[in-house]
Design a protein around this motif. Structure first.
Motif, PDB file in Angstrom:
ATOM      1  N   GLY A  39      46.373  36.910  28.911  1.00 22.22           N
ATOM      2  CA  GLY A  39      46.759  38.234  29.411  1.00 22.22           C
ATOM      3  C   GLY A  39      46.745  38.357  30.919  1.00 22.22           C
ATOM      4  N   ASP A  40      46.579  37.238  31.613  1.00 18.59           N
ATOM      5  CA  ASP A  40      46.382  37.261  33.065  1.00 18.59           C
ATOM      6  C   ASP A  40      47.613  36.684  33.763  1.00 18.59           C
ATOM      7  OD1 ASP A  40      45.309  37.384  35.560  1.00 18.59           O
ATOM      8  OD2 ASP A  40      43.682  35.958  35.195  1.00 18.59           O
ATOM      9  N   THR A  91      48.994  43.840  39.054  1.00 13.43           N
ATOM     10  CA  THR A  91      50.152  43.002  38.695  1.00 13.43           C
ATOM     11  C   THR A  91      50.759  43.418  37.356  1.00 13.43           C
ATOM     12  OG1 THR A  91      49.272  41.120  39.930  1.00 13.43           O
ATOM     13  CG2 THR A  91      50.886  40.625  38.239  1.00 13.43           C
ATOM     14  N   GLY A 158      38.353  51.154  34.319  1.00 14.81           N
ATOM     15  CA  GLY A 158      39.247  50.064  33.956  1.00 14.81           C
ATOM     16  C   GLY A 158      38.772  49.503  32.638  1.00 14.81           C
ATOM     17  N   HIS A 161      39.821  43.444  30.526  1.00 12.46           N
ATOM     18  CA  HIS A 161      41.049  42.799  30.050  1.00 12.46           C
ATOM     19  C   HIS A 161      40.755  41.694  29.062  1.00 12.46           C
ATOM     20  CE1 HIS A 161      39.619  41.609  33.967  1.00 12.46           C
ATOM     21  NE2 HIS A 161      40.091  42.747  34.398  1.00 12.46           N
ATOM     22  N   ARG A 164      38.004  38.708  28.874  1.00 12.09           N
ATOM     23  CA  ARG A 164      36.708  39.090  29.432  1.00 12.09           C
ATOM     24  C   ARG A 164      35.930  39.801  28.330  1.00 12.09           C
ATOM     25  NH1 ARG A 164      37.039  39.227  35.353  1.00 12.09           N
ATOM     26  NH2 ARG A 164      38.659  37.693  35.738  1.00 12.09           N
ATOM     27  N   SER A 189      44.930  49.730  38.773  1.00 12.40           N
ATOM     28  CA  SER A 189      44.719  49.050  40.062  1.00 12.40           C
ATOM     29  C   SER A 189      43.365  49.502  40.584  1.00 12.40           C
ATOM     30  CB  SER A 189      45.821  49.395  41.075  1.00 12.40           C
ATOM     31  OG  SER A 189      45.406  49.038  42.391  1.00 12.40           O
ATOM     32  N   LEU A 210      35.189  42.879  37.682  1.00  9.19           N
ATOM     33  CA  LEU A 210      36.055  42.879  38.863  1.00  9.19           C
ATOM     34  C   LEU A 210      35.667  41.725  39.796  1.00  9.19           C
ATOM     35  CD1 LEU A 210      36.303  46.692  39.684  1.00  9.19           C
ATOM     36  CD2 LEU A 210      38.032  45.240  38.607  1.00  9.19           C
TER      37      LEU A 210
HETATM   38  P1  2AM Z   1      45.055  42.246  39.441  1.00  6.03           P
HETATM   39  O1  2AM Z   1      46.219  43.059  39.067  1.00  6.03           O
HETATM   40  O2  2AM Z   1      44.995  41.930  40.909  1.00  6.03           O
HETATM   41  O3  2AM Z   1      44.852  41.016  38.616  1.00  6.03           O
HETATM   42  C1  2AM Z   1      42.443  46.615  36.490  1.00  6.03           C
HETATM   43  O4  2AM Z   1      41.480  46.948  35.591  1.00  6.03           O
HETATM   44  C2  2AM Z   1      41.924  45.581  37.455  1.00  6.03           C
HETATM   45  O5  2AM Z   1      41.626  44.369  36.804  1.00  6.03           O
HETATM   46  C3  2AM Z   1      42.946  45.292  38.498  1.00  6.03           C
HETATM   47  O6  2AM Z   1      42.273  45.345  39.704  1.00  6.03           O
HETATM   48  C4  2AM Z   1      43.499  43.910  38.131  1.00  6.03           C
HETATM   49  O7  2AM Z   1      43.737  43.133  39.278  1.00  6.03           O
HETATM   50  C5  2AM Z   1      42.402  43.287  37.333  1.00  6.03           C
HETATM   51  N1  2AM Z   1      42.929  42.536  36.194  1.00  6.03           N
HETATM   52  C6  2AM Z   1      43.802  42.983  35.302  1.00  6.03           C
HETATM   53  N2  2AM Z   1      44.041  42.079  34.326  1.00  6.03           N
HETATM   54  C7  2AM Z   1      43.275  41.014  34.621  1.00  6.03           C
HETATM   55  C8  2AM Z   1      43.039  39.765  33.970  1.00  6.03           C
HETATM   56  N3  2AM Z   1      43.651  39.443  32.837  1.00  6.03           N
HETATM   57  N4  2AM Z   1      42.187  38.921  34.546  1.00  6.03           N
HETATM   58  C9  2AM Z   1      41.565  39.257  35.704  1.00  6.03           C
HETATM   59  N5  2AM Z   1      41.727  40.434  36.343  1.00  6.03           N
HETATM   60  C10 2AM Z   1      42.573  41.297  35.817  1.00  6.03           C
END
Ligand code: 2AM
Ligand code: CA
Ligand code: CA
Ligand code: CA
Length: 266
Positions: A39-40, A91, A158, A161, A164, A189, A210
């Protein structure tokens, strides 16, 4: 208050990277995307923005070290200074065409965050802060919200994801917070969430898992706007734990308390 030279450098870097992100956001379907983990996602847009920021900052201050999401650590001869950079925070939103994303640049001096910039190119909102100099959005001075009753507040968060852990604990926290506040928001974000707390648009915020680049600029922004930021234990270990809780003095304290509760049945 006029910006210092160093803050100007950070603003120029963020705006230049922001123009690149805005162009890519306009044709997001054409971007090359790859998977870093479950998912990243990361795209060409993240890498391009990071290149621009790295080039601009190292030109202005050769020798400063970097910690960047995509490149990782880059050492420098100057062991007093370190840039902490997220070239595209949000992203997932970006790739879905949701205009809630940002660039986050923090500057550490001897381990202390002394300047921060968070920029949302889609809304052209620029957040800046310097240690001791206050926090601003497009030159307007920022102050955290003044609400003191948890039942009146909007709290950002948040959702952990994919890939995690801690979902079970998080759901207990979410349930308990939901039961005590006026609204919970999940924007996607973390850097922008923190800027919104500084701006008083949200009364508080908490999130886990985070990284320093998500938080560095936002932590300073909130403190310079009169707010409080800590890890869930009330300490300063946000980078080490990856967890952050924020708000004005009273809401921050109330959130810490609510987050510690076991599941309250209702
Ligand atoms: P990013 O878009 O820079 O990766 C949202 O809850 C936060 O978690 C955002 O700051 C996002 O940063 C981060 N994030 C979202 N998906 C993630 C993932 N799969 N692994 C790590 N960070 C993630
Ligand atoms: Ca990422
Ligand atoms: Ca991020
Ligand atoms: Ca990122």
């Amino acid at each position: 208050m006029p910006r210092s030279a160093i803050l100007n450098v950070m603003v120029q870097a963020a705006m230049k990277a922001g123009r690149s992100l805005a162009r890519d956001f306009g044709e997001v379907q054409n971007l090359q995307v790859s998977l870093k983990g479950p998912g990243d996602f990361v795209s060409q847009a993240d890498h391009k923005a990071e290149e621009i920021i790295h080039a601009e900052l190292s030109r202005a201050r050769p020798g400063y070290a970097f910690l960047m999401e995509e490149r990782g650590e880059v050492s420098g001869e100057d062991d007093q200074h370190r840039w902490i950079v997220d070239p595209l925070d949000g992203t997932t939103n970006f790739l879905h065409g949701l205009p809630i994303f940002s660039i986050s640049i923090g500057l550490e001096r001897q381990g202390q965050i002394v300047a921060g910039v968070i920029y949302n190119p889609a809304m052209d909102e620029l957040y800046t802060a310097e240690r001791g100099g206050g926090a601003f959005m497009n030159d307007r001075r920022l102050r955290v919200a003044s609400r003191t009753k948890l039942t009146d507040t909007v709290i950002g968060t948040g959702v952990p994801h994919l890939g995690r852990g801690h979902h079970g604990n998080y759901l207990i926290e979410l349930r308990n917070v939901m039961a005590e506040v006026s609204g919970v928001r999940r924007l996607g974000s973390a850097a922008l969430d923190l800027a919104y707390v500084a701006a008083g648009r949200m009364d508080g915020f908490w999130e886990h898992a985070l990284s320093p680049w998500d938080m560095a600029a936002g932590i300073l922004m909130i403190r310079e706007a009169g707010g409080f930021v800590s890890d869930p234990a009330g300490g300063n270990g946000m980078f080490e734990s990856g967890s952050i809780v924020a708000g004005n003095e009273i809401i921050h304290r109330a959130l810490l308390k609510t987050l510690k509760k076991p599941l309250v049945p209702r």
